[in-house]
Design a protein around this motif. Structure first.
Motif, mmCIF file in Angstrom:
data_model
loop_
_atom_site.group_PDB
_atom_site.id
_atom_site.type_symbol
_atom_site.label_atom_id
_atom_site.label_comp_id
_atom_site.label_asym_id
_atom_site.label_seq_id
_atom_site.Cartn_x
_atom_site.Cartn_y
_atom_site.Cartn_z
ATOM 1 N N SER A 11 15.819 14.066 -7.280
ATOM 2 C CA SER A 11 14.507 14.064 -6.991
ATOM 3 C C SER A 11 14.079 12.133 -6.767
ATOM 4 N N LEU A 12 12.896 11.628 -6.384
ATOM 5 C CA LEU A 12 13.126 10.075 -7.208
ATOM 6 C C LEU A 12 11.524 10.152 -7.507
ATOM 7 N N LEU A 13 11.474 9.555 -8.861
ATOM 8 C CA LEU A 13 9.841 9.574 -8.645
ATOM 9 C C LEU A 13 10.240 8.147 -9.005
ATOM 10 N N VAL A 14 8.617 7.043 -8.287
ATOM 11 C CA VAL A 14 8.483 6.211 -8.811
ATOM 12 C C VAL A 14 7.380 5.920 -9.635
ATOM 13 N N ARG A 15 7.313 4.779 -10.776
ATOM 14 C CA ARG A 15 5.303 5.071 -11.019
ATOM 15 C C ARG A 15 5.221 3.496 -11.026
ATOM 16 N N GLU A 16 4.063 3.269 -10.707
ATOM 17 C CA GLU A 16 4.128 1.687 -10.989
ATOM 18 C C GLU A 16 1.895 1.494 -11.356
ATOM 19 N N ARG A 17 1.974 0.655 -12.720
ATOM 20 C CA ARG A 17 0.347 0.379 -13.309
ATOM 21 C C ARG A 17 0.662 -0.414 -12.584
ATOM 22 N N SER A 18 -1.535 -0.668 -12.466
ATOM 23 C CA SER A 18 -1.974 -1.678 -11.865
ATOM 24 C C SER A 18 -3.876 -1.567 -12.448
ATOM 25 N N SER A 19 -3.598 -2.498 -11.146
ATOM 26 C CA SER A 19 -5.649 -2.492 -11.969
ATOM 27 C C SER A 19 -5.882 -2.591 -10.684
ATOM 28 N N PHE A 20 -7.002 -2.234 -9.780
ATOM 29 C CA PHE A 20 -7.777 -2.122 -8.623
ATOM 30 C C PHE A 20 -8.484 -3.330 -8.787
ATOM 31 N N LEU A 21 -8.352 -4.398 -9.862
ATOM 32 C CA LEU A 21 -9.155 -5.776 -9.455
ATOM 33 C C LEU A 21 -7.752 -6.771 -9.417
ATOM 34 N N ASP A 22 -7.020 -6.193 -9.757
ATOM 35 C CA ASP A 22 -5.624 -7.203 -8.984
ATOM 36 C C ASP A 22 -5.291 -7.343 -7.780
ATOM 37 N N GLN A 23 -5.666 -8.871 -7.482
ATOM 38 C CA GLN A 23 -5.509 -9.018 -6.554
ATOM 39 C C GLN A 23 -3.920 -8.665 -5.689
ATOM 40 N N ARG A 24 -3.340 -8.881 -6.608
ATOM 41 C CA ARG A 24 -1.385 -8.305 -5.659
ATOM 42 C C ARG A 24 -0.966 -6.774 -5.804
ATOM 43 N N ASN A 25 -2.121 -6.426 -6.237
ATOM 44 C CA ASN A 25 -1.818 -4.326 -6.134
ATOM 45 C C ASN A 25 -1.445 -4.108 -4.650
ATOM 46 N N ARG A 26 -0.677 -3.428 -4.583
ATOM 47 C CA ARG A 26 0.135 -3.131 -2.959
ATOM 48 C C ARG A 26 -0.748 -2.121 -3.089
ATOM 49 N N LEU A 27 -1.502 -0.604 -3.232
ATOM 50 C CA LEU A 27 -2.502 0.133 -3.376
ATOM 51 C C LEU A 27 -2.316 -0.073 -1.735
ATOM 52 N N SER A 28 -3.033 -0.678 -1.601
ATOM 53 C CA SER A 28 -2.986 -0.824 0.892
ATOM 54 C C SER A 28 -2.338 -0.159 1.083
ATOM 55 N N SER A 29 -1.302 -1.372 0.976
ATOM 56 C CA SER A 29 -0.559 -0.978 1.952
ATOM 57 C C SER A 29 0.592 0.367 1.557
ATOM 58 N N GLN A 30 0.688 0.881 0.120
ATOM 59 C CA GLN A 30 1.595 2.050 0.199
ATOM 60 C C GLN A 30 0.271 3.590 0.252
ATOM 61 N N VAL A 31 -0.094 3.382 0.760
ATOM 62 C CA VAL A 31 -1.410 4.391 1.464
ATOM 63 C C VAL A 31 -1.344 3.904 2.666
ATOM 64 N N GLU A 32 -0.847 3.095 3.092
ATOM 65 C CA GLU A 32 -1.033 2.993 4.460
ATOM 66 C C GLU A 32 0.529 3.281 5.180
ATOM 67 N N GLN A 33 1.962 3.654 4.251
ATOM 68 C CA GLN A 33 2.846 3.224 4.548
ATOM 69 C C GLN A 33 3.565 4.974 4.658
ATOM 70 N N LEU A 34 2.574 6.313 4.037
ATOM 71 C CA LEU A 34 2.699 7.312 4.577
ATOM 72 C C LEU A 34 2.284 8.006 5.461
ATOM 73 N N HIS A 35 2.473 7.945 6.552
ATOM 74 C CA HIS A 35 1.749 8.266 7.831
ATOM 75 C C HIS A 35 1.131 9.685 7.916
ATOM 76 N N PHE A 36 2.287 10.214 7.835
ATOM 77 C CA PHE A 36 1.647 11.639 8.410
ATOM 78 C C PHE A 36 1.532 13.092 6.796
#
Length: 354
Positions: A11-36
Motif C-alpha cells: 500500500s502507499l501512504l503519502v503524508r503532507e503537512r501544511s497550513s491553510f494560511l500558506d498560499q503555496r499549499n496544494r490542498l484545493s488541487s488535491q481535493v479536485e484530483q479525486l474525481h469519483f
C-alpha cells in the motif's frame, strides 16, 4: 492457505503537512484530483450535534442521476457533447461494474472518457488503447483513454466516427451509469435522461453520537505523539463501527487504540454517501474550518474522502486497479491553529498519489 494471503499487501501512504494560511499549499488541487467520491466521513470531537451552518452544507450536497442500461455511445452524442461535456464538470461512472472483472467506464470533468476493457471487448472496439499497467501475466485488460474535447474527436471526424462505430455497431457496451454535473448543470443532461430509464438521488447523510470514546492523543498539530498508520486504522475502525475496546488477548479482535490515548466524553461521526462532487467536499472542508475557529476548546477535526473502489481512474486521470480492497482515499486532519495534515492512501494497484 494461499501463499498470497500470508503476505501483507503493498500500500502507499503519502503524508503532507501544511497550513491553510500558506498560499503555496496544494490542498484545493488535491481535493479536485479525486474525481469519483462515494463517501465522506467527518469526526468532530467533543460535539454531540453539528452546528446549523455545518449541517446546512451536509444536507446540500449535489444530487446525481442513475441511468439504467445506458449505451456508452450515448456519451458521444453531438448534443450531449455540446451542451454538457464541452462546458466541463460532467462526472459519469459505470455503476456496479467491477474493475477486475467487468468493463468499466468513466467520464471525467475535463472531457476525458476512460474505458477499462477486457481483452475481447478491446479487440471488438477496434480503437487505440494500451495494456493495463496492472496485468499480472498476460495482457488480459486494456485501457482506452479519449479526450472528447480534442479537435480530432470532433463529431464527423475520422477518430470520432471510428470510436462511435466501435461502441455502436461492434461492442454494444452498456451499463447502469451514475451521472452528475456541476455547477447546477442538470438541465444540460435532460435530453440524454429523457431517452432512458433514470432516477434522481440525493446523497444520504447519517449521524452517530459517540460517548466515552478512546482516542489517540493528538496533542499538537505536528502529530509527533501519534503514528499516522495507527491513527488511520483507529479512524477506519470507528467509521466501520468496529470497537477498539479490546484486550490484546481477545480471540475476535486484538485491535486497540494506540498509546498515548485520551478519552473523549462525546464525539459526532457524520457520513455522506453517493456520487459526491469535489466542489461539495471543498465547501464542507471550509465549514469545518469555521467550526474549529468558533468552538473552543475543540482543537481538531477529521475529514475522510473515499473514492469508488471500482472506478477506472483514481487520482487525476491515472489508472486505478483492484487487488484486495481497491483503496483510494484521503484523510485530512485539521487543527485550530489553521494547520493540517493530509494523508493520501492507495492500495497495491495504484500509482503514487499527487
Amino acid at each position: 492457505m494461499s501463499a498470497d494471503l500470508d503476505r501483507t499487501p503493498r500500500s502507499l501512504l503519502v503524508r503532507e503537512r501544511s497550513s491553510f494560511l500558506d498560499q503555496r499549499n496544494r490542498l484545493s488541487s488535491q481535493v479536485e484530483q479525486l474525481h469519483f467520491n462515494y463517501k465522506v466521513s467527518v469526526l468532530l470531537p467533543e460535539c454531540s450535534s453539528a452546528p446549523s451552518h455545518l449541517d446546512t452544507v451536509l444536507n446540500s450536497f449535489s444530487s446525481f442521476y442513475l441511468i439504467r442500461k445506458l449505451p456508452v455511445y450515448e456519451l458521444l452524442d453531438k448534443d450531449f457533447l455540446e451542451t454538457a461535456v464541452y462546458h466541463g464538470s460532467v462526472y459519469g461512472l459505470s455503476y456496479r461494474t467491477r474493475i477486475d472483472e467487468d468493463n468499466c467506464v468513466a467520464l471525467l470533468p475535463n472531457g476525458h472518457l476512460s474505458l477499462s476493457l477486457d481483452k475481447d471487448s478491446f479487440q471488438l472496439l477496434g480503437f487505440e488503447g494500451k495494456p493495463s499497467r496492472f496485468n499480472q501475466r498476460t495482457s488480459s485488460r486494456y485501457v482506452v483513454s479519449v479526450d472528447l474535447t480534442d479537435s480530432c474527436m470532433a463529431p464527423g471526424g475520422r477518430s470520432y466516427h471510428r470510436l462511435l462505430t466501435g461502441l455502436k455497431s461492434r461492442l454494444h457496451l452498456e451499463a447502469d451509469f451514475l451521472l452528475t454535473h456541476h455547477p447546477g448543470g442538470g438541465a444540460s443532461l435532460q435530453a440524454l435522461l429523457s431517452r432512458y430509464d433514470w432516477s434522481e438521488h440525493r446523497p444520504e447523510v447519517s449521524r452517530r453520537t459517540l460517548t466515552d470514546l478512546s482516542c489517540p492523543a493528538l496533542l499538537t498539530s505536528d502529530l509527533q505523539s501519534c503514528d499516522p498508520h495507527s491513527f488511520l486504522e483507529w479512524l477506519g475502525a470507528l467509521d466501520a463501527h468496529v470497537s477498539c475496546e479490546n484486550d490484546s488477548s481477545s480471540f475476535l479482535s486484538s485491535l486497540t487504540c494506540s498509546e498515548p490515548k485520551m478519552t473523549l466524553s462525546r464525539a459526532l461521526s457524520v457520513s455522506v454517501c453517493g456520487l459526491l462532487l469535489p466542489h461539495d467536499v471543498h465547501r464542507l472542508l471550509q465549514q469545518i474550518r469555521c467550526y474549529l475557529e468558533r468552538l473552543q476548546p475543540v482543537s481538531w477535526a477529521s475529514l475522510t474522502v473515499h473514492g469508488f473502489v471500482d472506478s477506472p481512474v483514481s487520482w487525476g486521470g491515472s489508472e486505478h486497479g483492484f487487488l484486495r480492497g481497491g483503496e483510494n482515499f484521503y484523510t485530512l486532519l485539521m487543527f485550530d491553529d489553521h494547520t493540517y495534515q493530509l494523508h493520501l492512501a492507495t492500495g497495491a494497484y495504484d500509482g503514487c498519489p499527487p
